[in-house]
Design an enzyme around this catalytic site. Structure first.
Site, mmCIF file in Angstrom:
data_model
loop_
_atom_site.group_PDB
_atom_site.id
_atom_site.type_symbol
_atom_site.label_atom_id
_atom_site.label_comp_id
_atom_site.label_asym_id
_atom_site.label_seq_id
_atom_site.Cartn_x
_atom_site.Cartn_y
_atom_site.Cartn_z
ATOM 1 C CG ASP A 1 -60.012 29.562 -40.282
ATOM 2 O OD1 ASP A 1 -60.596 28.654 -39.620
ATOM 3 O OD2 ASP A 1 -59.331 30.120 -40.140
ATOM 4 C CE1 TYR B 1 -60.237 35.831 -34.539
ATOM 5 C CE2 TYR B 1 -61.664 37.622 -35.014
ATOM 6 C CZ TYR B 1 -60.648 37.190 -34.655
ATOM 7 O OH TYR B 1 -59.762 38.278 -34.022
ATOM 8 C CG HIS C 1 -58.883 33.051 -31.307
ATOM 9 N ND1 HIS C 1 -57.255 32.817 -31.166
ATOM 10 C CD2 HIS C 1 -59.015 33.475 -32.528
ATOM 11 C CE1 HIS C 1 -56.896 33.112 -32.484
ATOM 12 N NE2 HIS C 1 -57.595 33.550 -33.195
ATOM 13 N NE ARG D 1 -58.952 44.400 -34.179
ATOM 14 C CZ ARG D 1 -58.629 43.279 -34.746
ATOM 15 N NH1 ARG D 1 -57.963 43.061 -35.691
ATOM 16 N NH2 ARG D 1 -59.265 42.308 -33.956
ATOM 17 C CD GLU E 1 -55.342 30.807 -36.634
ATOM 18 O OE1 GLU E 1 -55.396 31.889 -36.120
ATOM 19 O OE2 GLU E 1 -55.864 30.437 -37.691
ATOM 20 C CD GLU F 1 -59.274 27.208 -37.176
ATOM 21 O OE1 GLU F 1 -59.969 27.184 -38.020
ATOM 22 O OE2 GLU F 1 -58.290 28.017 -37.386
ATOM 23 C CG ASP G 1 -55.829 27.971 -40.624
ATOM 24 O OD1 ASP G 1 -55.380 27.666 -41.566
ATOM 25 O OD2 ASP G 1 -56.804 28.884 -40.335
ATOM 26 N NE ARG H 1 -50.903 33.925 -35.274
ATOM 27 C CZ ARG H 1 -52.239 33.630 -35.250
ATOM 28 N NH1 ARG H 1 -53.053 34.268 -36.164
ATOM 29 N NH2 ARG H 1 -52.730 32.329 -34.927
ATOM 30 C CD GLN I 1 -53.170 36.811 -39.081
ATOM 31 O OE1 GLN I 1 -52.574 35.844 -38.800
ATOM 32 N NE2 GLN I 1 -54.373 37.180 -38.760
ATOM 33 C CE1 TYR J 1 -54.182 42.048 -39.832
ATOM 34 C CE2 TYR J 1 -55.918 40.494 -39.646
ATOM 35 C CZ TYR J 1 -55.154 41.424 -39.049
ATOM 36 O OH TYR J 1 -55.524 41.571 -37.683
ATOM 37 C CE LYS K 1 -54.760 33.572 -40.239
ATOM 38 N NZ LYS K 1 -55.058 33.174 -39.001
ATOM 39 C CB THR L 1 -54.988 24.212 -43.652
ATOM 40 O OG1 THR L 1 -55.115 25.829 -43.788
ATOM 41 C CG2 THR L 1 -55.781 24.022 -42.565
ATOM 42 C CB THR M 1 -57.913 30.068 -33.019
ATOM 43 O OG1 THR M 1 -57.153 30.355 -34.126
ATOM 44 C CG2 THR M 1 -56.951 29.669 -31.963
ATOM 45 C CD GLU N 1 -55.406 33.183 -28.756
ATOM 46 O OE1 GLU N 1 -55.390 32.281 -29.374
ATOM 47 O OE2 GLU N 1 -56.561 33.244 -27.878
HETATM 48 O O1 LIG Z 1 -58.543 39.534 -35.305
HETATM 49 C C1 LIG Z 1 -57.479 39.445 -36.228
HETATM 50 O O2 LIG Z 1 -56.937 40.413 -36.403
HETATM 51 C C2 LIG Z 1 -56.925 38.395 -36.767
HETATM 52 C C3 LIG Z 1 -57.708 37.073 -36.445
HETATM 53 C C4 LIG Z 1 -57.068 35.771 -36.790
HETATM 54 O O3 LIG Z 1 -56.006 35.649 -37.376
HETATM 55 C C5 LIG Z 1 -57.977 34.638 -36.378
HETATM 56 C C6 LIG Z 1 -58.268 33.562 -37.500
HETATM 57 O O4 LIG Z 1 -57.536 33.348 -38.698
HETATM 58 C C7 LIG Z 1 -59.437 32.995 -37.397
HETATM 59 C C8 LIG Z 1 -59.370 31.908 -36.522
HETATM 60 O O5 LIG Z 1 -58.643 31.009 -36.614
HETATM 61 O O6 LIG Z 1 -59.849 32.239 -35.263
HETATM 62 CA CA LIG Z 2 -57.587 30.197 -38.369
HETATM 63 MG MG LIG Z 3 -54.188 28.009 -43.230
#
Ligand SMILES: O=C(O)/C=C/C(=O)CC(=O)CC(=O)O
Ligand SMILES: [Ca+2]
Ligand SMILES: [Mg+2]
Length: 400
Positions: free
Chosen positions: A116, A118, A123, A132, A189, A191, A223, A227, A230, A234, A243, A247, A334, A348
């Site tokens: 996956d 990003y 996004h 953050r 998500e 995608e 996906d 949250r 996560q 993570y 995650k 999916t 996403t 979002e």
């Molecule tokens: O930026 C982060 O801390 C987290 C990002 C995501 O959860 C996005 C991800 O899993 C990938 C995506 O689908 O864009």
């Molecule tokens: Ca994703």
């Molecule tokens: Mg997944």
């Protein structure tokens, strides 16, 4: 003119011809092509015509077909176009047309590995702000490489599969200690998923120019993401249980050859990328998704604004010599556009849960038990022709 009757504005016009695996009653699952609101039973048509390699269409997954590679994919598309455009084929094909309402669609292929990415700048910027708030939204690597992680192939499921709310450790920043329990921030998500057909060799990277030799086509991906799980788990190794529980993918695989009509140039990348990610034929696709929560449209994310091209994703995931296999799935990450109603996740859309949406008169931030999410997508060709990707759907069941 095609001799097959196709409803106006059908996602599955006579240029599209996506492949999937269907079942009628208790018969063996096999390969079909979608046309209008019908399925062409390719196993029967191919064997009656003694087509070379006809047996791949009698398989319960597309993997055997995918493994045959780009020359077979191209020849098959030529054959399918001939079947639907040439009225001389009518007698051979018509007895093998089945209404889509009479079939069950299954997983189109057995997923080998799942990656996956990003790749949406919007996004990534939104999630950076939400996760953050005290630092720059995009991390320093983001414009130098398509950031990604290896996901869980075994939990990629067919559209229509119920999704049990995952449980796990949750700890909000203000909490003293983690607790165990059902996710309270269950999300989607939106995608685009790329399906690998022909394998590459271990130790040999796939260049951006060889993308079409390896990737057969695309599916719509949801996906699902927890949250709260996560956010706590993570750092620093990336997404894990937040995650991996499920999916979902759409049943019809639209070929890159069909999608080519909707190809658009990739936007400018600044700073310039390293040579292994550079190419002068890099494309994106003019695809629009529609996200429905319990039947109400909540968002329409645009794919064409994605920062990284899928050819760059494949080049990056293999640049260390990692090989790809038949059935690999890599997803874009996403898809979110600039406008609020183009965001591809509820974190979002509800801005971290602080700005609830109104859906069918009810307030919503994250998903509740019983909620059903359906994501549809269509590509638009330069001449306006619609190339539908179909849809992926799933309903949330309570945690166990
Ligand atoms: O930026 C982060 O801390 C987290 C990002 C995501 O959860 C996005 C991800 O899993 C990938 C995506 O689908 O864009
Ligand atoms: Ca994703
Ligand atoms: Mg997944």
């Amino acid at each position: 003119m095609t001799w097959i009757e196709i409803p106006a504005n059908s996602p599955f016009g006579p240029e599209n011809l996506p492949l999937g695996i269907f079942r009628v009653g208790d018969e063996e699952p096999r390969v079909g092509a979608a046309i209008g609101d019908q399925v062409i039973d390719l196993a029967l048509v191919a064997s009656a015509q003694m087509l070379d390699g006809a047996q791949v269409f009698a398989e319960p997954t597309l993997n055997a077909f995918l493994a045959r590679g780009p020359r077979t994919w191209h020849a098959t598309r030529g054959w399918l176009l001939q079947l639907v455009w040439n009225s001389n084929e009518r007698d051979a094909v018509e007895p093998h047309l089945i209404p889509q309402s009479a079939v069950t669609m299954l997983m189109p292929f057995e997923v080998a590995d799942y990656v996956d990415f990003y790749a949406s700048e919007r996004h990534a910027t939104n999630l950076g702000r939400l996760f953050r708030p005290d630092s720059a939204p995009l991390l320093p690597n983001w414009k130098h490489l398509p950031v990604g992680y290896h996901g869980r192939a075994g939990t990629v499921v067919a559209s229509g599969t119920d999704i049990v709310r995952p449980s796990g450790q949750r700890k909000a920043p203000a909490d003293d200690a983690p607790t165990y329990g059902p996710s309270q921030r269950l999300d989607i998500e939106v995608e685009l998923g790329f399906v690998v057909g022909s394998p590459s060799k271990l130790g040999k990277p796939v260049s951006v120019d060889d993308f079409r030799d390896h990737v057969y086509g695309v599916v719509v991906v949801n996906d699902w993401s927890a949250r709260d799980l996560q956010a706590w788990e993570y750092v620093p190794l990336g997404p894990f249980l937040g995650k991996s529980f499920a999916t979902s993918i759409s049943p019809w695989v639209v070929s890159l050859e069909a999608l080519e009509a909707a190809a658009v140039p990739l936007g400018k990348q600044e700073p310039p990328v390293l040579p292994y990610l550079a190419g002068d034929r890099l494309t994106n696709y003019d695809i629009t998704f529609e996200v429905y929560l319990n039947g109400q449209l909540v968002s329409s994310p645009p794919y064409k604004e994605m920062y990284w091209s899928p050819a760059q994703m494949l080049a990056h995931l293999s640049v260390n010599g990692a090989s790809v296999r038949t059935g690999d799935l890599f997803a874009s990450g996403t898809v979110s556009g600039v406008r609020k109603d183009q965001r591809g996740s509820f974190i979002e859309l509800s801005w971290g849960g602080r700005e609830p949406l109104t859906v069918n008169g009810e307030e919503r931030t994250f998903l509740q038990d019983g909620d059903e999410v359906t994501i549809t997508a269509h590509a638009t060709a330069a001449d306006g022709t619609l190339i539908g990707l179909g849809s992926v759907t799933g309903r949330i069941l309570p945690a166990i």
